[in-house]
Design a protein around this motif. Structure first.
Motif, short mmCIF file in Angstrom:
data_model
loop_
_atom_site.label_atom_id
_atom_site.label_comp_id
_atom_site.label_asym_id
_atom_site.label_seq_id
_atom_site.Cartn_x
_atom_site.Cartn_y
_atom_site.Cartn_z
N TYR A 19 1.77 7.95 42.36
CA TYR A 19 1.80 7.13 41.15
C TYR A 19 0.65 6.12 41.14
CZ TYR A 19 3.30 3.67 37.73
OH TYR A 19 3.32 2.80 36.66
N CYS A 20 0.47 5.43 42.26
CA CYS A 20 -0.58 4.42 42.34
C CYS A 20 -1.96 5.02 42.12
CB CYS A 20 -0.53 3.69 43.68
SG CYS A 20 0.91 2.63 43.86
N VAL A 21 -2.20 6.17 42.70
CA VAL A 21 -3.52 6.80 42.62
C VAL A 21 -3.78 7.43 41.26
CG1 VAL A 21 -4.91 8.71 43.54
CG2 VAL A 21 -3.67 7.21 45.10
N HIS A 22 -2.75 8.03 40.65
CA HIS A 22 -2.97 8.82 39.44
C HIS A 22 -2.54 8.16 38.14
CE1 HIS A 22 -4.18 12.38 41.67
NE2 HIS A 22 -3.23 12.07 42.54
N GLU A 23 -1.62 7.22 38.20
CA GLU A 23 -1.08 6.70 36.95
C GLU A 23 -1.19 5.19 36.77
OE1 GLU A 23 2.69 8.42 35.94
OE2 GLU A 23 2.11 10.33 36.79
N CYS A 24 -1.33 4.46 37.83
CA CYS A 24 -1.40 3.00 37.73
C CYS A 24 -2.83 2.57 37.43
CB CYS A 24 -0.91 2.38 39.05
SG CYS A 24 -1.16 0.60 39.13
N ASP A 25 -3.00 1.73 36.42
CA ASP A 25 -4.35 1.28 36.04
C ASP A 25 -5.04 0.52 37.17
OD1 ASP A 25 -4.20 2.44 33.52
OD2 ASP A 25 -3.36 0.64 32.60
N ILE A 26 -4.30 -0.23 37.93
CA ILE A 26 -4.90 -0.99 39.03
C ILE A 26 -5.19 -0.07 40.22
CG2 ILE A 26 -4.52 -2.83 40.72
CD1 ILE A 26 -2.76 -4.20 38.54
N GLY A 27 -4.20 0.72 40.60
CA GLY A 27 -4.34 1.56 41.77
C GLY A 27 -5.34 2.68 41.63
N ARG A 28 -5.51 3.19 40.41
CA ARG A 28 -6.37 4.35 40.17
C ARG A 28 -7.76 4.16 40.79
NH1 ARG A 28 -5.87 4.57 34.85
NH2 ARG A 28 -3.89 5.64 35.01
N ASP A 29 -8.30 2.98 40.71
CA ASP A 29 -9.65 2.72 41.23
C ASP A 29 -9.65 2.01 42.57
OD1 ASP A 29 -10.82 3.86 38.95
OD2 ASP A 29 -10.73 1.97 37.85
N ASN A 30 -8.48 1.67 43.09
CA ASN A 30 -8.44 0.84 44.29
C ASN A 30 -7.60 1.38 45.44
OD1 ASN A 30 -9.91 -1.58 43.24
ND2 ASN A 30 -8.29 -1.47 41.73
N ILE A 31 -6.82 2.40 45.19
CA ILE A 31 -5.93 2.94 46.22
C ILE A 31 -6.38 4.36 46.56
CG2 ILE A 31 -3.54 3.58 46.78
CD1 ILE A 31 -3.78 0.60 46.32
N PRO A 32 -6.60 4.64 47.83
CA PRO A 32 -6.97 6.02 48.20
C PRO A 32 -5.74 6.92 48.23
CG PRO A 32 -6.90 4.66 50.15
CD PRO A 32 -6.64 3.74 48.98
N GLU A 33 -5.95 8.19 47.92
CA GLU A 33 -4.85 9.15 47.99
C GLU A 33 -4.60 9.49 49.45
OE1 GLU A 33 -3.10 12.95 45.64
OE2 GLU A 33 -5.20 12.45 45.36
N ILE A 34 -3.34 9.44 49.83
CA ILE A 34 -2.96 9.74 51.21
C ILE A 34 -2.48 11.18 51.25
CG2 ILE A 34 -1.43 9.17 53.12
CD1 ILE A 34 -1.19 6.35 51.86
N ALA A 35 -3.14 11.97 52.07
CA ALA A 35 -2.76 13.37 52.20
C ALA A 35 -1.53 13.49 53.09
CB ALA A 35 -3.92 14.16 52.79
N THR A 36 -0.65 14.38 52.71
CA THR A 36 0.48 14.68 53.58
C THR A 36 0.07 15.87 54.43
OG1 THR A 36 1.48 16.00 51.82
CG2 THR A 36 2.28 13.76 52.08
N SER A 37 0.15 15.71 55.73
CA SER A 37 -0.28 16.74 56.67
C SER A 37 0.74 16.88 57.77
CB SER A 37 -1.62 16.35 57.30
OG SER A 37 -2.61 16.16 56.34
#
Length: 170
Positions: free
Chosen positions: A69-87
């Motif tokens: 949500y933070c990475v893809h939909e939140c206006d603040i997070g989109r440019d500031n939060i890295p996507e964390i891969a599940t591995s």
């Protein structure tokens, strides 16, 4: 297949609800959210709120939904939060060790760069490399933490015992 069904198949919210084994009606009850609202979120015809996502992540036992949500939909997070891969754990550990090994020889260079409290033009290339390696380590740690949350929720790791030992160390 209708238009809404096609959208639902692509919706992470729909997939995670289905993976949790819930109908919309059951999810509505557990989330204290109207069925129609869940449908709208799942078909992207209405934006979810951060509170909706927190509830869904907990109910569906999918903590990575918060990062999504933070990475893809939140206006603040989109440019500031890295996507964390599940591995898988093995992959996370290998990435972490690799990044730490690449960073180790740079520690003295980082001290040299930071000694005067500024980064000069002739230090920028080394500083950029060090920053990238530190970002890789940060993502590896975040990925490990996400793995721990997921694995604890699946009851494949004793999260309470891990927390106890971590608290003892802090």
């Amino acid at each position: 297949m209708g238009k809404n069904e096609e959208l639902e198949d692509k919706s992470i919210y729909y997939r995670y609800r289905k993976e949790a084994g819930y109908t919309r009606e059951k999810a509505s009850e557990l989330l204290d959210m109207p069925v129609r609202r869940i449908e709208k979120i799942e078909t992207y015809s209405q934006d979810a709120t951060p509170l909706d996502i927190v509830k869904m992540a907990k109910c569906y036992k999918k903590p990575n939904l918060l990062n999504y949500y933070c990475v893809h939909e939140c206006d603040i997070g989109r440019d500031n939060i890295p996507e964390i891969a599940t591995s898988e754990l093995e992959h996370i550990i290998l990435e972490t060790v690799d990044s730490l090994n690449e960073m180790a020889p740079q520690v003295n260079r980082l001290i040299q760069i930071g000694r005067d409290g500024r980064v000069t033009d002739d230090e920028i290339e080394d500083f950029a490399f060090i920053c990238c390696k530190l970002e890789e380590i940060t993502l590896a740690v975040d990925s490990l933490n996400l793995w721990v949350k997921n694995t604890s929720l699946e009851n494949k790791l004793n999260g309470e015992l891990l927390k106890k030992y971590k608290d003892k160390l802090n």
